[in-house]
Design an enzyme around this catalytic site. Structure first.
Site, PDB file in Angstrom:
ATOM      1  N   ASP A  12       0.828  -1.204   0.000  1.00 27.33           N
ATOM      2  CA  ASP A  12       0.000   0.000   0.000  1.00 27.33           C
ATOM      3  C   ASP A  12       0.867   1.262   0.000  1.00 27.33           C
ATOM      4  O   ASP A  12       1.976   1.256   0.523  1.00 27.33           O
ATOM      5  CB  ASP A  12      -0.911  -0.020   1.242  1.00 27.33           C
ATOM      6  CG  ASP A  12      -2.056   0.973   1.116  1.00 27.33           C
ATOM      7  OD1 ASP A  12      -2.395   1.365  -0.020  1.00 27.33           O
ATOM      8  OD2 ASP A  12      -2.617   1.361   2.162  1.00 27.33           O
ATOM      9  N   HIS A  29       2.239   3.877  -9.020  1.00 26.83           N
ATOM     10  CA  HIS A  29       1.941   2.478  -9.356  1.00 26.83           C
ATOM     11  C   HIS A  29       3.071   1.871 -10.193  1.00 26.83           C
ATOM     12  O   HIS A  29       3.434   0.715 -10.017  1.00 26.83           O
ATOM     13  CB  HIS A  29       0.620   2.378 -10.121  1.00 26.83           C
ATOM     14  CG  HIS A  29      -0.575   2.726  -9.282  1.00 26.83           C
ATOM     15  ND1 HIS A  29      -0.760   2.205  -8.021  1.00 26.83           N
ATOM     16  CD2 HIS A  29      -1.654   3.532  -9.515  1.00 26.83           C
ATOM     17  CE1 HIS A  29      -1.890   2.681  -7.522  1.00 26.83           C
ATOM     18  NE2 HIS A  29      -2.452   3.499  -8.402  1.00 26.83           N
ATOM     19  N   LEU A 123      10.799 -20.578  -4.983  1.00 29.46           N
ATOM     20  CA  LEU A 123       9.819 -19.647  -4.393  1.00 29.46           C
ATOM     21  C   LEU A 123       8.535 -19.671  -5.217  1.00 29.46           C
ATOM     22  O   LEU A 123       8.585 -19.642  -6.446  1.00 29.46           O
ATOM     23  CB  LEU A 123      10.409 -18.226  -4.408  1.00 29.46           C
ATOM     24  CG  LEU A 123       9.445 -17.085  -4.046  1.00 29.46           C
ATOM     25  CD1 LEU A 123       9.138 -17.076  -2.553  1.00 29.46           C
ATOM     26  CD2 LEU A 123      10.023 -15.727  -4.456  1.00 29.46           C
TER      27      LEU A 123
HETATM   28  C1  IPE Z   1      -5.316  -2.636  -0.161  1.00 28.84           C
HETATM   29  O1  IPE Z   1      -5.022  -1.289  -0.344  1.00 28.84           O
HETATM   30  C2  IPE Z   1      -5.323  -3.333  -1.479  1.00 28.84           C
HETATM   31  C3  IPE Z   1      -4.032  -3.467  -2.134  1.00 28.84           C
HETATM   32  C4  IPE Z   1      -2.878  -3.091  -1.648  1.00 28.84           C
HETATM   33  C5  IPE Z   1      -4.072  -4.086  -3.424  1.00 28.84           C
HETATM   34  P1  IPE Z   1      -6.170  -0.184  -0.468  1.00 28.84           P
HETATM   35  O2  IPE Z   1      -5.489   1.109  -0.594  1.00 28.84           O
HETATM   36  O3  IPE Z   1      -7.130  -0.572  -1.534  1.00 28.84           O
HETATM   37  O4  IPE Z   1      -6.894  -0.346   0.952  1.00 28.84           O
HETATM   38  P2  IPE Z   1      -7.823   0.664   1.746  1.00 28.84           P
HETATM   39  O5  IPE Z   1      -8.832   1.209   0.758  1.00 28.84           O
HETATM   40  O6  IPE Z   1      -6.939   1.753   2.279  1.00 28.84           O
HETATM   41  O7  IPE Z   1      -8.412  -0.146   2.844  1.00 28.84           O
HETATM   42  C1  IPE Z   2      -1.623   0.317  -3.410  1.00 29.33           C
HETATM   43  O1  IPE Z   2      -1.397   1.688  -3.396  1.00 29.33           O
HETATM   44  C2  IPE Z   2      -1.866  -0.205  -4.800  1.00 29.33           C
HETATM   45  C3  IPE Z   2      -3.257  -0.583  -5.071  1.00 29.33           C
HETATM   46  C4  IPE Z   2      -4.211  -0.644  -4.186  1.00 29.33           C
HETATM   47  C5  IPE Z   2      -3.594  -0.931  -6.453  1.00 29.33           C
HETATM   48  P1  IPE Z   2      -2.575   2.736  -3.334  1.00 29.33           P
HETATM   49  O2  IPE Z   2      -2.987   3.076  -4.730  1.00 29.33           O
HETATM   50  O3  IPE Z   2      -3.668   2.256  -2.457  1.00 29.33           O
HETATM   51  O4  IPE Z   2      -1.838   3.962  -2.685  1.00 29.33           O
HETATM   52  P2  IPE Z   2      -2.434   4.956  -1.597  1.00 29.33           P
HETATM   53  O5  IPE Z   2      -2.858   4.122  -0.440  1.00 29.33           O
HETATM   54  O6  IPE Z   2      -3.587   5.666  -2.241  1.00 29.33           O
HETATM   55  O7  IPE Z   2      -1.289   5.845  -1.274  1.00 29.33           O
HETATM   56 MG    MG Z   3      -4.070   2.472  -0.468  1.00 30.18          MG
END
Ligand code: IPE
Ligand code: IPE
Ligand code: MG
Length: 236
Positions: A12, A29, A123
């Site tokens: 995240d 991303h 792995l």
């Molecule tokens: C969790 O992250 C999902 C992934 C890392 C793929 P999100 O950014 O979607 O989670 P929330 O919305 O903060 O719970």
């Molecule tokens: C995690 O990073 C990747 C996905 C959920 C696809 P985020 O896109 O949730 O990044 P933040 O949490 O908004 O910074």
């Molecule tokens: Mg996120």
């Protein structure tokens, strides 16, 4: 030392990483996708058997269409570009989640990489794609109902006990051990619908580091700390 077979990571913080530098979210991303290879290679070298990475959740479809479209294209590009490195490093690729929802080209890439790497034994790197624990659990129930599995147990208590293993075998992760260590980057302390069943006894580690900045030094530190913990599994 604690046995450490299976690490799961909620990757995240990509969007915030980009925003903090005044860049658009998709730049985060892209950088995050690059980091997948770095962390995966380190795990392979350090004899971790299973690494499961949360890449796209069932809830992530709620993001703006532009971001979802970008993530789908990025996933396609990642699978295409990275396929040779799975073979070079003999890493077995797996996907969990409801893959059938994806476009045909994306599904083909996923299934081709899964089948061409299935004999590797070092792995297993699993990407959770269109993954949500609740969705996985519902699909597992559906599979069990469809197969009309009966466990032949005597009492209701025995029937329920037997169902636990039947159920675990109907999940997407059927052939994987439970998660030992679950890491979430990006500062949030929640599971966001990730591996609710499989992480029942996982040790949890949360870090404020945003996923694109998460490196192997920090992973090594978290693993070292994991080894100092006592896992009791309900015993003494
Ligand atoms: C969790 O992250 C999902 C992934 C890392 C793929 P999100 O950014 O979607 O989670 P929330 O919305 O903060 O719970
Ligand atoms: C995690 O990073 C990747 C996905 C959920 C696809 P985020 O896109 O949730 O990044 P933040 O949490 O908004 O910074
Ligand atoms: Mg996120």
């Amino acid at each position: 030392m604690q046995a450490l077979q299976h690490i799961a990571i909620i990757m995240d913080g990509n969007g915030r990483w980009a925003q903090m530098q005044g860049k658009a979210r998709h730049i985060g991303h892209k950088k995050g996708a690059k980091n997948v290879r770095v962390i995966t290679d380190w795990c392979a070298k350090h004899e971790i058997q299973f690494l499961t990475l949360y890449a796209f959740s069932t809830e992530n479809w709620n993001r703006p269409k532009k971001e979802v479209d970008f993530l789908m294209r990025l996933l396609e590009r990642y699978l295409r570009d990275e396929a040779p490195t799975y073979h070079e490093n003999e890493i077995k690729f797996r996907a969990i989640g409801d893959i059938e929802t994806f476009s045909q080209p994306l599904r083909d890439l996923i299934y081709t990489l899964e089948s061409s790497t299935k004999s590797y034994t070092k792995l297993t790197q699993t990407l959770a794609l269109n993954y949500g624990s609740r969705n996985e659990i519902a699909r597992a129930c559906y599979k069990i109902l469809q197969a009309n599995m009966s466990n032949g147990a005597q009492s209701p208590q025995e029937a329920v006990k037997a169902l636990e293993s039947t159920f675990a075998n109907a999940l997407d992760t059927a052939d994987m051990p439970d998660v030992d260590l679950l890491i979430r980057t990006g500062g949030e302390q929640r599971l966001s619908n990730f591996l609710l069943w499989q992480a029942s006894y996982a040790e949890l580690a949360f870090t404020h580091t945003l996923w694109p900045d998460f490196n192997t030094n920090e992973l090594a530190r978290i693993i070292e700390e994991f080894h100092s913990r006592t896992r009791r599994f309900g015993g003494l």
